[in-house]
Design a protein around this motif. Structure first.
Motif, PDB file in Angstrom:
ATOM      1  N   GLU A 119       0.827  -1.204   0.000  1.00  0.00           N
ATOM      2  CA  GLU A 119       0.000   0.000   0.000  1.00  0.00           C
ATOM      3  C   GLU A 119       0.860   1.252   0.000  1.00  0.00           C
ATOM      4  O   GLU A 119       2.002   1.242   0.450  1.00  0.00           O
ATOM      5  CB  GLU A 119      -0.978   0.005   1.180  1.00  0.00           C
ATOM      6  N   ASP A 120       0.308   2.307  -0.564  1.00  0.00           N
ATOM      7  CA  ASP A 120       1.059   3.541  -0.674  1.00  0.00           C
ATOM      8  C   ASP A 120       0.107   4.731  -0.588  1.00  0.00           C
ATOM      9  O   ASP A 120      -1.039   4.633  -1.014  1.00  0.00           O
ATOM     10  CB  ASP A 120       1.777   3.561  -2.030  1.00  0.00           C
ATOM     11  N   ASP A 121       0.610   5.837  -0.031  1.00  0.00           N
ATOM     12  CA  ASP A 121      -0.210   7.049   0.003  1.00  0.00           C
ATOM     13  C   ASP A 121      -0.201   7.705  -1.366  1.00  0.00           C
ATOM     14  O   ASP A 121       0.774   7.601  -2.105  1.00  0.00           O
ATOM     15  CB  ASP A 121       0.358   8.044   1.023  1.00  0.00           C
TER      16      ASP A 121
ATOM     17  N   ASN B 136      -2.579  14.696   0.794  1.00  0.00           N
ATOM     18  CA  ASN B 136      -2.764  13.240   0.724  1.00  0.00           C
ATOM     19  C   ASN B 136      -4.239  12.986   0.425  1.00  0.00           C
ATOM     20  O   ASN B 136      -5.099  13.253   1.250  1.00  0.00           O
ATOM     21  CB  ASN B 136      -2.370  12.635   2.077  1.00  0.00           C
TER      22      ASN B 136
ATOM     23  N   LYS C 175      -5.266   6.355  -0.706  1.00  0.00           N
ATOM     24  CA  LYS C 175      -4.277   5.283  -0.699  1.00  0.00           C
ATOM     25  C   LYS C 175      -4.501   4.408  -1.915  1.00  0.00           C
ATOM     26  O   LYS C 175      -5.622   4.310  -2.416  1.00  0.00           O
ATOM     27  CB  LYS C 175      -4.472   4.412   0.545  1.00  0.00           C
TER      28      LYS C 175
ATOM     29  N   TYR D  60      -3.355   0.425  -3.619  1.00  0.00           N
ATOM     30  CA  TYR D  60      -2.873  -0.890  -3.210  1.00  0.00           C
ATOM     31  C   TYR D  60      -2.573  -1.778  -4.411  1.00  0.00           C
ATOM     32  O   TYR D  60      -3.226  -1.684  -5.444  1.00  0.00           O
ATOM     33  CB  TYR D  60      -3.926  -1.623  -2.376  1.00  0.00           C
TER      34      TYR D  60
END
Lengths: 288, 291
Positions: free
Chosen positions: B53-55, B119, B122, B124
């Protein structure tokens, strides 16, 4: 009294509830129904009324005046949306990326980028008896719904006083167009269906309403299909379930023909009665 | 590499249930991209493991430092989004109204305004039960820029397909005709339109097809719940013919859609009736259309 009908998931019955509720309330009260799902406005398919007025809606974008431009590059530098690009001896404007912030136009030292109007959609106002209906429709190819939603709110504020019950059919989802649609409303009705998709998207919608500090309640559509998880969730989260519209193939058929269902199916009328009571009670509270 | 994008204009037509069924039929050869980032539901049917996962950062938000602010009001004056109200004598940014254009920071005489990267959600990369992989995302509440998150999901799916030497991506697109849909459509080899025979289904189909046509992408259409209104179904079929859209299939009104979903399954796993055969045929027709 301003009430928005919203949902996380699309196709759960926003338009069904908005149009039926608005028509039902209009049997006794002045009502204005506004379709803010400007990307795919559908309420009008269910409301038979006469066109009162129609207007084109515009957004403002910069227009490059070559003769005045010295190609200093400031416009490109100040545009955060890459909507103004300098390509060799030319400045190109990409209207679909422009947010209309005026930075390039007003910071240009040569006045070479005046703002001009560009059509983004159309607003129509209909009326039948006690019921007014206003819809806005985004032109195909226009990407931003928010400016049109803002202008539609403005139209409603200018044309209707507080005696009107205002019902807003909101766009689906939880992103900026929904926020813009429900922002100034007094109460939000979240409509969902008792399925895993319905529950998942309802939790997102609930998070959104809590973030906005909105008062809200839930209407369960197609009640009887799926499982009880939506009702359990509402109970755990102490969210009021305002009404349950039964799962019934006849409803799907009436809807498919563009008909209002409460006139044909008494159970639906009874459920709408519950929502109406809540609205009337709240209106009286406001008066006091 | 080919990219099949499934869209519907209107919500609730069965788009995600069908896309997940196609992903299941395609098995390990098909990379899945859930681009309905606003209300992503595909994970409920394909059971991703959220391995990576990443922002996701996109756009900016203005912030006013009260120490440096001299209350001159220039920022509020230039803001076209009414995003800088005065609260108890202080200029404050309304984060929901701010579009992140940065104009206010450029005119502030004391440099009291800075722009923070925002932000917005997210994304994935997951292994899914089909033996393949899926890229999916969750947009933050009230976030802007869903179009950019869609583009991110798609480009990641493409990268994975290249790395894994898969030549097919199936995309679950977003509703509507605005920026996330435009983003979903870019680079598509074939568009599957899922509709239903209701006045609103037809209306939304026509609008979203106008967009598809603008991009000049070949399209096919599945009419779900076709038996609910025979007249409108006939009208849709006529429209498909006129516009040269491949008529892939008519599916019956069938509560298996909901029952499969309630079991966390795709329809082709759950049901063993005629509906399953029709979906398999549809998938084969789609594959034929892109070769």
């Amino acid at each position: 009294m301003k009430i928005a009908v919203a949902s996380g998931k699309g196709g759960t019955g926003k338009t069904t509830l908005s149009t039926n509720l608005a028509s039902f309330l209009a049997e006794n009260y002045p009502v204005v129904l506004t379709d803010l799902d400007v990307e795919e406005p559908n309420s009008g398919l269910f409301i038979e009324a006469e066109l009162v007025s129609e207007e084109r809606k515009f957004k403002m974008i910069p227009e490059w005046i070559e003769d005045k431009c010295t190609l200093c590059g400031i416009c490109q530098k100040v545009c955060n949306f890459h909507a103004v690009i300098q390509l060799g001896p030319m400045i190109m404007v990409f209207p679909e990326l422009c947010h209309g912030c005026y930075a390039c136009s007003e910071l240009c030292p040569e006045d070479a980028l005046p703002m001009i109007r560009k059509k983004m959609g159309q607003l129509k106002h209909f009326k039948k008896g006690n019921l007014h209906f206003v819809e806005s429709r985004l032109d195909i190819g226009e990407e931003q719904a928010v400016p049109l939603i803002k202008q539609t709110h403005k139209y409603i504020d200018q044309h209707f006083d507080k005696d009107f019950i205002r019902i807003y059919d909101a766009p689906p989802g939880t992103s900026c167009p929904v926020m813009e649609a429900v922002k100034d409303t007094d109460f939000v009705i979240l409509i969902t269906e008792p399925t895993p998709f319905g529950l998942h998207d309802l939790t997102l919608a609930v998070e959104t309403m809590r973030e906005l500090k909105k008062e809200f309640g839930v209407v369960v559509n197609r009640y009887g299909i799926g499982n009880d998880d939506v009702l359990k969730y509402c109970q755990e989260e102490q969210i009021a379930v305002l009404a349950k519209i039964p799962n019934d193939r006849r409803i799907a058929e009436l809807y498919s023909q563009g008909k209002l269902i409460y006139r044909e199916i008494p159970e639906v009328r009874e459920e709408l009665e519950k929502v109406k009571e809540l609205i009337i009670r709240r209106m009286e509270e406001v008066v006091r | 590499m080919k990219e099949i994008v499934v869209i519907s204009g209107k919500g609730g037509t069965g788009k995600t249930s069908l896309t997940a069924s196609f992903a299941y039929l395609g098995g390990e050869d098909v990379i899945v991209a859930d681009c309905d980032v606003d209300a992503a539901d595909m994970h409920l049917l394909l059971q991703p493991d959220f391995a990576d996962e990443d922002d996701f950062y996109s756009g900016e938000l203005a912030h006013i430092s009260q120490n440096e602010c001299i209350q001159c009001g220039k920022c509020a004056e230039v803001c076209r989004f009414d995003a800088i109200p005065v609260i108890k004598g202080r200029y404050i940014v309304d984060p929901l109204a701010c579009e992140g254009c940065g104009y206010c920071a450029r005119v502030c005489p004391t440099d009291a305004i800075t722009n923070k990267d925002l932000n917005v959600g997210k994304w994935y990369i997951s292994n899914i039960k089909t033996g393949s992989m899926m890229v999916h995302a969750k947009l933050g509440i009230g976030a802007d820029n869903s179009g950019k998150l869609v583009a991110k999901v798609k480009s990641e799916a493409k990268d994975i397909a290249e790395e894994e030497r898969k030549n097919l991506i199936i995309v679950d697109g977003s509703p509507g005709v605005g920026c996330p849909v435009v983003s979903s459509l870019s680079g598509a080899s074939f568009v599957v339109l899922v509709t239903e025979p209701s006045v609103s289904g037809l209306h939304d189909l026509k609008r979203v097809y106008e967009l598809v046509h603008k991009f000049n992408i070949k399209a096919g259409c599945i009419i779900n719940k076709a038996d609910i209104n025979k007249e409108v179904t006939a009208e849709i079929e006529k429209f498909l013919k006129e516009e040269n859209i491949v008529h892939i299939a008519n599916l019956p009104y069938d509560e298996s859609f909901t029952k499969a979903m309630t079991n966390g399954q795709t329809i082709v796993e759950y049901s063993d009736n005629h509906l399953k055969d029709l979906i398999i045929e549809s998938w084969n027709d789609i594959l034929k259309s892109i070769t």
